[in-house]
Design a protein around this motif. Structure first.
Motif, PDB file in Angstrom:
ATOM      1  N   SER A   1      77.259 -36.204  42.947  1.00 52.94           N
ATOM      2  CA  SER A   1      76.394 -35.774  42.227  1.00 52.94           C
ATOM      3  C   SER A   1      76.650 -35.597  40.996  1.00 52.94           C
ATOM      4  CB  SER A   1      76.545 -34.633  42.981  1.00 52.94           C
ATOM      5  OG  SER A   1      75.389 -33.697  42.947  1.00 52.94           O
ATOM      6  N   SER A  13      74.485 -33.698  39.134  1.00 50.46           N
ATOM      7  CA  SER A  13      74.027 -32.079  38.359  1.00 50.46           C
ATOM      8  C   SER A  13      74.423 -32.091  37.297  1.00 50.46           C
ATOM      9  CB  SER A  13      75.626 -31.802  39.466  1.00 50.46           C
ATOM     10  OG  SER A  13      75.540 -31.356  40.503  1.00 50.46           O
ATOM     11  N   TYR A 140      71.772 -27.890  44.610  1.00 51.30           N
ATOM     12  CA  TYR A 140      72.991 -27.946  45.103  1.00 51.30           C
ATOM     13  C   TYR A 140      74.041 -26.850  45.455  1.00 51.30           C
ATOM     14  CZ  TYR A 140      72.019 -33.375  43.776  1.00 51.30           C
ATOM     15  OH  TYR A 140      71.602 -34.532  43.320  1.00 51.30           O
ATOM     16  N   GLY A 166      76.209 -33.529  48.097  1.00 53.25           N
ATOM     17  CA  GLY A 166      75.964 -34.086  46.917  1.00 53.25           C
ATOM     18  C   GLY A 166      75.072 -35.143  47.127  1.00 53.25           C
TER      19      GLY A 166
END
Length: 206
Positions: A1, A13, A140, A166
């Motif tokens: 992620s 992210s 997430y 993720g």
């Protein structure tokens, strides 16, 4: 992620929010995990972090780190370009702590191998911090509480939410965001709507 394609995907992210009770342990374990990432030529087996797309991208990540450090953030790992014979665009996996809302790295999309950690105390604070961004593509969160799954997934202002994972992208699900991350969807049956026009016909005197 976070580190897919060296952090250069739209669903990577940007900020990671960690509850204060586990923050120090989390940052320690994450630090060790980053030490295991291999940087180099992305075509070589075993390499997880390749070069950034261009020199401007590398400078952008560097500027985010400088701004954060000037604002009181702490650099636990990385923070600079890696000297490597393959490319001069490889940036070390970087870990920052003590990040707050005033820093650019909190508000802007990173597109690089940089992890800013943000502490939170309560669920409501975590939601407020998560939503404090003009972007709203993917988010997430991880929890073992089923009630929290419902509350937080509904409270997050993002087009896509991953719960305890993720990996959310699939052609079977609608892909897209809200706010400045656009509108409309691709994938799933909802993706067909973007290729259709609604026609209204009103018939009288029948």
């Amino acid at each position: 992620s976070k580190f897919r394609n060296a952090g250069q995907t739209c669903v990577c992210s940007n900020r990671i929010l960690v509850h204060e009770s586990i923050h120090d342990l989390f940052s320690e374990k994450l630090h060790k995990a980053l030490d295991q990432l291999n940087c180099g030529d992305g075509f070589d087996p075993g390499v997880q972090i390749g070069p950034l797309i261009e020199s401007k991208a590398l400078q952008f990540v560097d500027d985010l780190i400088t701004d954060a450090l000037d604002g009181g953030a702490k650099l636990l790992r990385g923070g600079k370009r890696l000297e490597h014979p393959v490319s001069d665009l490889i940036f070390e996996p970087t870990l920052l702590t003590d990040v707050n809302e005033q820093m650019r790295v909190f508000k802007e999309e990173i597109f690089g191998p940089l992890v800013p950690l943000v502490k939170f105390k309560t669920e409501s604070e975590a939601l407020e911090l998560s939503n404090a961004t003009p972007f709203g593509l993917a988010s997430y969160f991880f929890t073992q509480n089923h009630n929290r799954v419902i509350r937080v997934s509904e409270g997050l202002e993002f087009g896509m939410v991953g719960v305890n994972t993720g990996k959310i992208s699939t052609t079977l699900a609608p892909f897209g965001g809200i706010k400045e991350s656009g509108f409309g969807r691709e994938g799933s049956k909802y993706g067909m709507d973007e290729y259709l026009q609604i026609k209204y016909v009103c018939s009288g005197g029948l």
